[in-house]
Design an enzyme around this catalytic site. Structure first.
Site, short mmCIF file in Angstrom:
data_model
loop_
_atom_site.label_atom_id
_atom_site.label_comp_id
_atom_site.label_asym_id
_atom_site.label_seq_id
_atom_site.Cartn_x
_atom_site.Cartn_y
_atom_site.Cartn_z
N ARG A 1 0.51 7.63 -7.64
CA ARG A 1 -0.56 6.75 -7.17
C ARG A 1 -1.88 7.01 -7.85
NH1 ARG A 1 0.99 4.60 -2.19
NH2 ARG A 1 -1.00 4.64 -1.12
N HIS B 1 0.72 12.88 -6.66
CA HIS B 1 0.33 11.98 -5.58
C HIS B 1 1.31 10.80 -5.47
CE1 HIS B 1 -3.43 11.89 -3.04
NE2 HIS B 1 -2.90 10.74 -2.67
N TYR C 1 0.84 -1.21 0.00
CA TYR C 1 0.00 0.00 0.00
C TYR C 1 0.88 1.26 0.00
CZ TYR C 1 -3.27 3.62 1.24
OH TYR C 1 -3.97 4.79 1.23
N ARG D 1 -4.73 1.07 -8.15
CA ARG D 1 -3.53 0.50 -7.49
C ARG D 1 -3.68 -1.01 -7.43
NH1 ARG D 1 -4.17 5.07 -2.95
NH2 ARG D 1 -4.33 6.77 -4.45
N GLN E 1 -3.96 18.89 5.39
CA GLN E 1 -4.35 18.57 4.01
C GLN E 1 -5.84 18.30 3.97
OE1 GLN E 1 -5.02 14.93 3.01
NE2 GLN E 1 -5.94 15.92 1.24
N THR F 1 -5.88 19.11 -1.74
CA THR F 1 -5.45 18.11 -2.73
C THR F 1 -6.49 18.02 -3.84
OG1 THR F 1 -4.22 16.86 -1.07
CG2 THR F 1 -4.86 15.66 -3.04
C1 LIG Z 1 0.73 5.63 1.77
C2 LIG Z 1 0.46 6.99 1.21
C3 LIG Z 1 -0.66 7.69 1.62
C4 LIG Z 1 -0.92 8.97 1.10
N1 LIG Z 1 -2.01 9.67 1.57
C5 LIG Z 1 -2.23 10.92 1.11
C6 LIG Z 1 -3.30 11.70 1.63
O1 LIG Z 1 -4.04 11.26 2.52
N2 LIG Z 1 -3.48 12.94 1.11
C7 LIG Z 1 -2.67 13.47 0.13
O2 LIG Z 1 -2.88 14.61 -0.30
N3 LIG Z 1 -1.64 12.75 -0.36
C8 LIG Z 1 -1.39 11.52 0.11
N4 LIG Z 1 -0.33 10.80 -0.37
C9 LIG Z 1 0.60 11.42 -1.35
C10 LIG Z 1 1.71 12.18 -0.64
O3 LIG Z 1 1.21 13.32 0.00
C11 LIG Z 1 2.80 12.66 -1.61
O4 LIG Z 1 2.19 13.39 -2.63
C12 LIG Z 1 3.62 11.52 -2.21
O5 LIG Z 1 3.91 10.53 -1.25
C13 LIG Z 1 4.93 12.11 -2.76
O6 LIG Z 1 5.69 11.15 -3.38
P1 LIG Z 1 6.89 10.35 -2.66
O7 LIG Z 1 6.24 9.28 -1.86
O8 LIG Z 1 7.69 9.85 -3.82
O9 LIG Z 1 7.64 11.35 -1.80
C14 LIG Z 1 -0.05 9.54 0.13
C15 LIG Z 1 1.09 8.83 -0.28
C16 LIG Z 1 1.36 7.57 0.26
C17 LIG Z 1 2.60 6.84 -0.19
#
Ligand SMILES: Cc1cc2nc3c(=O)[nH]c(=O)nc-3n(C[C@H](O)[C@H](O)[C@H](O)COP(=O)(O)O)c2cc1C
Length: 401
Positions: A283, A280, A27, A167, A130, A158
């Site tokens: 993702r 993101h 995840y 995913r 956020q 966001t």
């Molecule tokens: C497990 C996980 C959960 C995340 N949950 C959120 C979230 O709740 N809200 C959001 O805006 N971004 C979320 N993101 C995206 C992160 O804020 C961020 O954009 C991203 O991790 C950046 O890339 P990096 O992991 O390569 O640093 C999530 C990312 C991951 C890996």
């Protein structure tokens, strides 16, 4: 393998893989579709090289910068990530405390497992909340008021999650919220007894900010993250909604998930004080360009009117320096601290931040640059990738696996 043997994010990633049941590791680690964007987010940095200077008087080395109206000790802060309790029983508390210790901003996700109020009271460090625009607008504006009352220093909206990305690792592992024992995952949970013990016997999992308002926040109601996003988030939102939210907050406000020049300009015109160039973490839309690939064009389009923050793919201090030289005010990282949280709780996150901070500092010295604001594009060279595979970490490690 021990925490103090983890020297870089890839080491923490390997340790997280050992510590977490497979559905949870994947995840964090996974991206959407074929994960091309996930890979590109980091490999994009290889297309640009740094040009160092020597004999530059580095006696007054200063890594600090100001972003979202906060002075931070070094130009990296923590991206919002949902449901941290799944990765370590201290969850968001561990990460917020580590961020405070390292003089940087902690971003709390709407989908956190510790409440806005508790994190607000836990540390004196700067905090960004956020926010998603939920179908229930009253809930959205309730978040704004709660963040004001809890002294959050900024808000980020966001905009890239109107529908959940595809995913496929989660489909294979049966990742639901909270984790559910299925025949496929049972073996993995059973063989990670320390994680399972902590999950079952410690504080109950819940989406703390929405627990009383939305059914999905209650841990007895098992729905997948994807179902939550698809059922709760409003797909009809426009820039007018962003403008209203920015006005309601009245303080430093970032739009997170900007990837086009057009949206960067729209965010600025809507009154945002910052944009977070982000997909993101690969993702959501696979095949999407990488934040670093868009950084130059976006910085040129918005000029100094709005702060540009790079979010995605940061795994090394040199990535941070390249982003700053290209025009970013600061960088954010998500997985970089989540792997460390899973590997060792607060201690793990602190070591990951320490190692990353050390890298940034060392790289500044090697670049012959005393202040982060002195980096500019004259210190960058375009070129073919340094590695043919787009690898961002060495393919060896002294740490025992
Ligand atoms: C497990 C996980 C959960 C995340 N949950 C959120 C979230 O709740 N809200 C959001 O805006 N971004 C979320 N993101 C995206 C992160 O804020 C961020 O954009 C991203 O991790 C950046 O890339 P990096 O992991 O390569 O640093 C999530 C990312 C991951 C890996």
């Amino acid at each position: 393998m021990r925490i103090d043997h983890c020297n870089n994010i890839e080491d923490f990633r390997r340790m997280a893989k050992r510590r977490l049941p497979a559905p949870l590791f994947h995840y964090i680690d996974g991206g959407s579709d074929d994960e091309a964007t996930l890979r590109r987010n980091s490999s994009a940095f290889d297309d640009v090289r740094l040009i160092p200077n020597g004999l530059a008087d580095l006696s007054g080395l200063d890594l600090s910068t100001e972003v979202l109206s906060q002075k931070i000790d070094w130009p990296v802060f923590l991206s919002p990530t949902g449901m941290s309790r799944l990765f370590h029983h201290d969850g968001e508390r561990a990460v917020a405390r580590a961020a405070e210790k390292f003089g940087t901003i902690y971003s709390l996700s709407s989908l956190s497992t510790v409440s806005i109020e508790e994190i607000g009271a836990l540390t004196a460090g700067p905090k960004c909340f956020q926010i998603y625009i939920h179908k229930d607008r009253a809930l959205t504006y309730e978040f704004v008021e709660r963040c004001k009352a809890a002294n959050y220093s900024s808000l980020c909206l966001t905009i890239d999650t109107l529908v959940a990305g595809n995913r496929e690792r989660d489909l294979v592992t049966g990742m639901v919220m909270p984790p559910k024992l299925t025949p496929a995952s049972l073996l993995s949970f059973a063989t990670h007894w320390d994680w399972s013990f902590n999950f079952l016997l410690r504080e109950k999992f819940r989406l703390a900010n929405v627990a009383t308002s939305v059914n999905a926040g209650n841990s007895t109601n098992l729905i997948s993250v994807i179902d939550y996003i698809n059922s709760q988030f409003d797909r009809s939102i426009t820039w007018k909604d962003a403008e209203e939210l920015i006005a309601a907050w009245g303080g430093p406000f970032a739009i997170k998930g900007v990837m086009s020049v057009e949206d960067a300009v729209r965010a600025r015109d809507a009154g945002a004080s910052a944009i977070m160039i982000s997909n993101h973490g690969g993702r959501q839309l696979d095949g999407c360009t990488a934040p670093f690939d868009m950084l130059q064009r976006i910085c040129d389009a918005v000029g100094d009117d709005v702060e540009v923050i790079l979010d995605g793919g940061i795994r090394r201090g040199t990535h941070v320096l390249k982003a700053l030289a290209m025009g970013a005010k600061a960088c954010m990282m998500g997985r970089g601290y989540l792997y460390a949280l899973a590997a060792g709780g607060q201690k793990g996150v602190e070591r990951a931040l320490q190692r990353m901070r050390d890298e940034v500092e060392r790289d500044m010295v090697l670049m012959g640059t005393a202040k982060v604001g002195d980096l500019d594009r004259s210190r960058l060279q375009n070129g073919s990738p340094l590695t043919s595979q787009g690898a961002t970490t060495p393919n060896f490690s002294l740490a025992a696996e």
